[in-house]
Write a protein that holds these residues in place. Structure first.
Motif, PDB file in Angstrom:
ATOM      1  N   PRO A 140      36.256 -21.267 -37.119  1.00  0.00           N
ATOM      2  CA  PRO A 140      34.972 -21.964 -37.232  1.00  0.00           C
ATOM      3  C   PRO A 140      34.861 -22.919 -38.413  1.00  0.00           C
ATOM      4  CG  PRO A 140      34.713 -19.603 -37.584  1.00  0.00           C
ATOM      5  CD  PRO A 140      36.129 -19.832 -37.211  1.00  0.00           C
ATOM      6  N   SER A 141      35.651 -22.731 -39.460  1.00  0.00           N
ATOM      7  CA  SER A 141      35.534 -23.598 -40.627  1.00  0.00           C
ATOM      8  C   SER A 141      36.519 -24.772 -40.603  1.00  0.00           C
ATOM      9  CB  SER A 141      35.724 -22.787 -41.905  1.00  0.00           C
ATOM     10  OG  SER A 141      37.005 -22.200 -41.907  1.00  0.00           O
ATOM     11  N   LEU A 142      37.203 -24.983 -39.488  1.00  0.00           N
ATOM     12  CA  LEU A 142      38.152 -26.075 -39.345  1.00  0.00           C
ATOM     13  C   LEU A 142      37.430 -27.409 -39.490  1.00  0.00           C
ATOM     14  CD1 LEU A 142      41.198 -26.342 -38.640  1.00  0.00           C
ATOM     15  CD2 LEU A 142      40.496 -26.673 -36.285  1.00  0.00           C
ATOM     16  N   ARG A 143      38.038 -28.347 -40.206  1.00  0.00           N
ATOM     17  CA  ARG A 143      37.426 -29.660 -40.391  1.00  0.00           C
ATOM     18  C   ARG A 143      37.445 -30.448 -39.083  1.00  0.00           C
ATOM     19  NH1 ARG A 143      41.088 -31.360 -44.851  1.00  0.00           N
ATOM     20  NH2 ARG A 143      41.062 -33.280 -43.652  1.00  0.00           N
ATOM     21  N   ASN A 144      36.502 -31.381 -38.950  1.00  0.00           N
ATOM     22  CA  ASN A 144      36.381 -32.170 -37.723  1.00  0.00           C
ATOM     23  C   ASN A 144      37.642 -32.959 -37.411  1.00  0.00           C
ATOM     24  OD1 ASN A 144      33.775 -31.273 -37.340  1.00  0.00           O
ATOM     25  ND2 ASN A 144      32.827 -33.064 -38.230  1.00  0.00           N
ATOM     26  N   ASP A 145      38.257 -33.569 -38.414  1.00  0.00           N
ATOM     27  CA  ASP A 145      39.442 -34.373 -38.142  1.00  0.00           C
ATOM     28  C   ASP A 145      40.629 -33.507 -37.722  1.00  0.00           C
ATOM     29  OD1 ASP A 145      39.564 -33.326 -40.724  1.00  0.00           O
ATOM     30  OD2 ASP A 145      40.630 -35.050 -41.543  1.00  0.00           O
ATOM     31  N   GLU A 146      40.735 -32.308 -38.274  1.00  0.00           N
ATOM     32  CA  GLU A 146      41.811 -31.394 -37.865  1.00  0.00           C
ATOM     33  C   GLU A 146      41.591 -30.901 -36.443  1.00  0.00           C
ATOM     34  OE1 GLU A 146      42.889 -29.481 -42.216  1.00  0.00           O
ATOM     35  OE2 GLU A 146      41.327 -28.542 -40.999  1.00  0.00           O
ATOM     36  N   ALA A 147      40.350 -30.555 -36.114  1.00  0.00           N
ATOM     37  CA  ALA A 147      40.037 -30.103 -34.757  1.00  0.00           C
ATOM     38  C   ALA A 147      40.248 -31.234 -33.760  1.00  0.00           C
ATOM     39  CB  ALA A 147      38.601 -29.597 -34.696  1.00  0.00           C
ATOM     40  N   ALA A 148      39.869 -32.436 -34.145  1.00  0.00           N
ATOM     41  CA  ALA A 148      40.022 -33.596 -33.260  1.00  0.00           C
ATOM     42  C   ALA A 148      41.485 -33.840 -32.927  1.00  0.00           C
ATOM     43  CB  ALA A 148      39.407 -34.824 -33.920  1.00  0.00           C
ATOM     44  N   GLU A 149      42.332 -33.770 -33.930  1.00  0.00           N
ATOM     45  CA  GLU A 149      43.756 -33.989 -33.707  1.00  0.00           C
ATOM     46  C   GLU A 149      44.346 -32.908 -32.802  1.00  0.00           C
ATOM     47  OE1 GLU A 149      47.841 -34.328 -36.308  1.00  0.00           O
ATOM     48  OE2 GLU A 149      45.940 -34.794 -37.275  1.00  0.00           O
ATOM     49  N   ALA A 150      43.878 -31.700 -32.942  1.00  0.00           N
ATOM     50  CA  ALA A 150      44.423 -30.583 -32.157  1.00  0.00           C
ATOM     51  C   ALA A 150      44.073 -30.684 -30.679  1.00  0.00           C
ATOM     52  CB  ALA A 150      43.919 -29.258 -32.721  1.00  0.00           C
ATOM     53  N   VAL A 151      42.901 -31.227 -30.348  1.00  0.00           N
ATOM     54  CA  VAL A 151      42.470 -31.256 -28.947  1.00  0.00           C
ATOM     55  C   VAL A 151      42.485 -32.646 -28.316  1.00  0.00           C
ATOM     56  CG1 VAL A 151      41.079 -29.173 -29.162  1.00  0.00           C
ATOM     57  CG2 VAL A 151      40.008 -31.386 -29.520  1.00  0.00           C
ATOM     58  N   GLY A 152      42.796 -33.683 -29.097  1.00  0.00           N
ATOM     59  CA  GLY A 152      42.886 -35.024 -28.522  1.00  0.00           C
ATOM     60  C   GLY A 152      41.569 -35.756 -28.430  1.00  0.00           C
ATOM     61  N   LEU A 153      40.651 -35.477 -29.330  1.00  0.00           N
ATOM     62  CA  LEU A 153      39.382 -36.192 -29.394  1.00  0.00           C
ATOM     63  C   LEU A 153      39.301 -36.911 -30.739  1.00  0.00           C
ATOM     64  CD1 LEU A 153      36.991 -33.387 -28.079  1.00  0.00           C
ATOM     65  CD2 LEU A 153      37.691 -35.424 -26.844  1.00  0.00           C
ATOM     66  N   SER A 154      38.271 -37.742 -30.910  1.00  0.00           N
ATOM     67  CA  SER A 154      38.053 -38.362 -32.212  1.00  0.00           C
ATOM     68  C   SER A 154      37.227 -37.418 -33.082  1.00  0.00           C
ATOM     69  CB  SER A 154      37.318 -39.693 -32.060  1.00  0.00           C
ATOM     70  OG  SER A 154      35.971 -39.483 -31.681  1.00  0.00           O
TER      71      SER A 154
END
Length: 103
Positions: free
Chosen positions: A46-60
């Motif tokens: 839950p504390s993952l940063r937005n840019d890290e999560a975005a890179e992991a799932v293919g979103l911005s």
């Protein structure tokens, strides 16, 4: 310098179960799979940063931020909201086409 900390989402169990079931299916729209993968990722981290999560799932990062803010507000859906702008003024069914026009 990092930005503000991301909003923390707590997902209902049935939403997480729907995400698990949908991601494992073979005939699902790419956007749906990306969004549910984001749900599962944020459920686990839950504390993952937005840019890290975005890179992991293919979103911005902006898309991740929008989904997070929607889910934090309690709207646990993955469907797009209706868009802004002018709506179509014609019938896409073609019912206004005259058969004698040769179209």
């Amino acid at each position: 310098m990092p930005g503000p900390s991301p909003a923390l989402c707590t997902f209902p169990d049935d939403f997480v179960q729907e995400a698990l079931a949908t991601v494992s299916r073979r005939t699902v729209a790419v956007q749906t799979v990306q969004r549910f993968r984001l749900v599962l990722l944020l459920h686990e981290q839950p504390s993952l940063r937005n840019d890290e999560a975005a890179e992991a799932v293919g979103l911005s990062a902006r898309q991740v931020q929008r989904w997070r803010s929607r889910w934090v507000a309690g709207d646990f859906s993955i469907e797009d909201h209706s868009g802004r702008g002018r709506k179509a003024a014609f019938s896409p069914s073609g019912s206004s086409v005259d058969p004698s026009d040769g179209l």
